[in-house]
Design a protein around this motif. Structure first.
Motif, PDB file in Angstrom:
ATOM      1  N   MET A 147      29.437   9.725   5.383  1.00 45.43           N
ATOM      2  CA  MET A 147      28.979  11.072   5.625  1.00 45.43           C
ATOM      3  C   MET A 147      29.643  11.576   6.904  1.00 45.43           C
ATOM      4  N   ALA A 148      30.216  12.757   6.843  1.00 45.37           N
ATOM      5  CA  ALA A 148      30.908  13.321   7.999  1.00 45.37           C
ATOM      6  C   ALA A 148      29.913  13.863   9.013  1.00 45.37           C
ATOM      7  N   CYS A 149      30.299  13.804  10.293  1.00 44.95           N
ATOM      8  CA  CYS A 149      29.465  14.362  11.358  1.00 44.95           C
ATOM      9  C   CYS A 149      29.532  15.881  11.298  1.00 44.95           C
ATOM     10  N   ASN A 150      28.466  16.500  11.651  1.00 45.70           N
ATOM     11  CA  ASN A 150      28.413  17.957  11.697  1.00 45.70           C
ATOM     12  C   ASN A 150      29.061  18.416  13.003  1.00 45.70           C
ATOM     13  N   PRO A 151      30.230  19.117  12.933  1.00 45.08           N
ATOM     14  CA  PRO A 151      30.919  19.543  14.162  1.00 45.08           C
ATOM     15  C   PRO A 151      30.053  20.422  15.055  1.00 45.08           C
ATOM     16  N   CYS A 152      29.217  21.257  14.484  1.00 46.73           N
ATOM     17  CA  CYS A 152      28.347  22.117  15.295  1.00 46.73           C
ATOM     18  C   CYS A 152      27.359  21.282  16.104  1.00 46.73           C
ATOM     19  N   LEU A 153      26.834  20.241  15.511  1.00 43.32           N
ATOM     20  CA  LEU A 153      25.899  19.364  16.212  1.00 43.32           C
ATOM     21  C   LEU A 153      26.598  18.659  17.371  1.00 43.32           C
ATOM     22  N   ILE A 154      27.812  18.179  17.139  1.00 40.71           N
ATOM     23  CA  ILE A 154      28.564  17.496  18.197  1.00 40.71           C
ATOM     24  C   ILE A 154      28.832  18.457  19.357  1.00 40.71           C
ATOM     25  N   ILE A 155      29.253  19.666  19.056  1.00 39.98           N
ATOM     26  CA  ILE A 155      29.505  20.670  20.102  1.00 39.98           C
ATOM     27  C   ILE A 155      28.226  20.953  20.876  1.00 39.98           C
ATOM     28  N   TYR A 156      27.115  21.070  20.187  1.00 41.41           N
ATOM     29  CA  TYR A 156      25.826  21.328  20.826  1.00 41.41           C
ATOM     30  C   TYR A 156      25.449  20.186  21.774  1.00 41.41           C
ATOM     31  N   ILE A 157      25.602  18.944  21.311  1.00 37.31           N
ATOM     32  CA  ILE A 157      25.255  17.783  22.141  1.00 37.31           C
ATOM     33  C   ILE A 157      26.151  17.722  23.378  1.00 37.31           C
ATOM     34  N   VAL A 158      27.448  17.948  23.203  1.00 31.59           N
ATOM     35  CA  VAL A 158      28.370  17.921  24.332  1.00 31.59           C
ATOM     36  C   VAL A 158      28.012  19.027  25.332  1.00 31.59           C
ATOM     37  N   SER A 159      27.649  20.204  24.834  1.00 27.90           N
ATOM     38  CA  SER A 159      27.275  21.287  25.755  1.00 27.90           C
ATOM     39  C   SER A 159      25.985  20.952  26.506  1.00 27.90           C
ATOM     40  N   LEU A 160      25.032  20.297  25.856  1.00 29.05           N
ATOM     41  CA  LEU A 160      23.808  19.866  26.537  1.00 29.05           C
ATOM     42  C   LEU A 160      24.113  18.846  27.622  1.00 29.05           C
ATOM     43  N   LEU A 161      24.979  17.888  27.321  1.00 27.81           N
ATOM     44  CA  LEU A 161      25.361  16.899  28.331  1.00 27.81           C
ATOM     45  C   LEU A 161      26.047  17.578  29.508  1.00 27.81           C
ATOM     46  N   GLY A 162      26.926  18.537  29.231  1.00 29.24           N
ATOM     47  CA  GLY A 162      27.580  19.288  30.302  1.00 29.24           C
ATOM     48  C   GLY A 162      26.582  20.021  31.168  1.00 29.24           C
ATOM     49  N   GLN A 163      25.571  20.617  30.537  1.00 33.66           N
ATOM     50  CA  GLN A 163      24.531  21.333  31.278  1.00 33.66           C
ATOM     51  C   GLN A 163      23.739  20.369  32.169  1.00 33.66           C
ATOM     52  N   ILE A 164      23.399  19.215  31.637  1.00 38.38           N
ATOM     53  CA  ILE A 164      22.667  18.218  32.425  1.00 38.38           C
ATOM     54  C   ILE A 164      23.496  17.803  33.634  1.00 38.38           C
ATOM     55  N   LEU A 165      24.775  17.545  33.425  1.00 43.23           N
ATOM     56  CA  LEU A 165      25.647  17.134  34.534  1.00 43.23           C
ATOM     57  C   LEU A 165      25.835  18.245  35.552  1.00 43.23           C
ATOM     58  N   ASP A 166      25.959  19.487  35.084  1.00 43.22           N
ATOM     59  CA  ASP A 166      26.106  20.623  36.008  1.00 43.22           C
ATOM     60  C   ASP A 166      24.872  20.772  36.896  1.00 43.22           C
ATOM     61  N   GLU A 167      23.700  20.591  36.293  1.00 47.32           N
ATOM     62  CA  GLU A 167      22.455  20.775  37.037  1.00 47.32           C
ATOM     63  C   GLU A 167      22.055  19.536  37.845  1.00 47.32           C
ATOM     64  N   ASN A 168      22.605  18.378  37.508  1.00 50.08           N
ATOM     65  CA  ASN A 168      22.240  17.112  38.166  1.00 50.08           C
ATOM     66  C   ASN A 168      23.493  16.283  38.412  1.00 50.08           C
ATOM     67  N   PRO A 169      24.376  16.733  39.322  1.00 55.42           N
ATOM     68  CA  PRO A 169      25.660  16.054  39.489  1.00 55.42           C
ATOM     69  C   PRO A 169      25.552  14.603  39.984  1.00 55.42           C
ATOM     70  N   HIS A 170      24.440  14.225  40.581  1.00 57.99           N
ATOM     71  CA  HIS A 170      24.313  12.862  41.100  1.00 57.99           C
ATOM     72  C   HIS A 170      23.500  11.956  40.174  1.00 57.99           C
ATOM     73  N   ARG A 171      23.134  12.460  39.039  1.00 58.85           N
ATOM     74  CA  ARG A 171      22.312  11.715  38.074  1.00 58.85           C
ATOM     75  C   ARG A 171      23.164  10.665  37.358  1.00 58.85           C
ATOM     76  N   GLU A 172      22.573   9.504  37.085  1.00 57.35           N
ATOM     77  CA  GLU A 172      23.220   8.505  36.234  1.00 57.35           C
ATOM     78  C   GLU A 172      22.866   8.850  34.794  1.00 57.35           C
ATOM     79  N   ILE A 173      23.872   8.901  33.931  1.00 53.63           N
ATOM     80  CA  ILE A 173      23.633   9.216  32.523  1.00 53.63           C
ATOM     81  C   ILE A 173      24.306   8.144  31.672  1.00 53.63           C
ATOM     82  N   TYR A 174      23.552   7.620  30.714  1.00 54.42           N
ATOM     83  CA  TYR A 174      24.053   6.605  29.796  1.00 54.42           C
ATOM     84  C   TYR A 174      23.899   7.131  28.383  1.00 54.42           C
TER      85      TYR A 174
END
Length: 180
Positions: free
Chosen positions: A1-28
């Motif tokens: 089953m192929a990944c939904n490109p819209c979902l991947i873009i959404y997840i990447v944008s959420l991660l970017g937002q988290i990093l922008d708002e919390n630059p010193h946060r550890e994220i795994y």
């Protein structure tokens, strides 16, 4: 089953937002398992039954997400009706092509850190092409992506901002290190 490109873009944008708002946060970022193509299905209950051994077989994948792996997984728990047949059942299973390893309950619990009271009399692992499930015959051809065997155990772990260099062997090692 192929990944939904819209979902991947959404997840990447959420991660970017988290990093922008919390630059010193550890994220795994990790997954709970890998996936690979499987082309062979084996019905362990039918296989043992053909040799006169009654058993219940529970594939380790048994959930509501049947569209992905149809409850077919690369490992299964075998509960024998008669405990006297453990050695014979193990020999039958180990000699069948597509079955990579068979462990008695105690050995499986130790080797794979499983709770002994939650697994069967035998723990069975398929080879890289094999899944276990219920079929109309002992062996069938399948074409699905699934997991559960040793061949899906490599799971990437992406660490951002980690303050320590740790060679994680399992994804839950991260949680253990953090004391969660």
């Amino acid at each position: 089953m192929a990944c939904n490109p819209c979902l991947i873009i959404y997840i990447v944008s959420l991660l970017g937002q988290i990093l922008d708002e919390n630059p010193h946060r550890e994220i795994y970022l990790t997954a709970d398992h890998g996936m690979s193509v499987k082309t062979r299905g084996i019905d362990l209950r039918r296989l043992l039954g053909s040799e006169g051994i009654n058993a219940q077989v529970i594939p380790i994948i048994k959930d509501r997400y049947v569209a992905h792996y149809q409850n077919l997984g690369g490992a299964a728990y075998v509960y024998l009706e008669n405990q006297e047949f453990i050695r014979e059942a193990r020999d039958i299973l180990q000699s069948f092509s597509g079955i990579e390893a068979v462990f008695p309950q105690e050995g499986a619990a130790k080797k794979f850190e499983l709770r002994k009271d939650r697994i069967g009399d035998l723990f069975v692992l398929g080879d890289k092409d094999t899944v276990f499930g219920s079929f109309n015959t002992i062996e069938v051809s399948v074409k699905i992506r699934s997991h559960g065997s040793r061949y899906e155990s490599a799971v990437p772990i992406i660490a951002y901002g980690s303050k320590t260099r740790v060679n994680y062997q399992r994804n839950f090692d991260i949680v253990a290190q953090m004391g969660i």
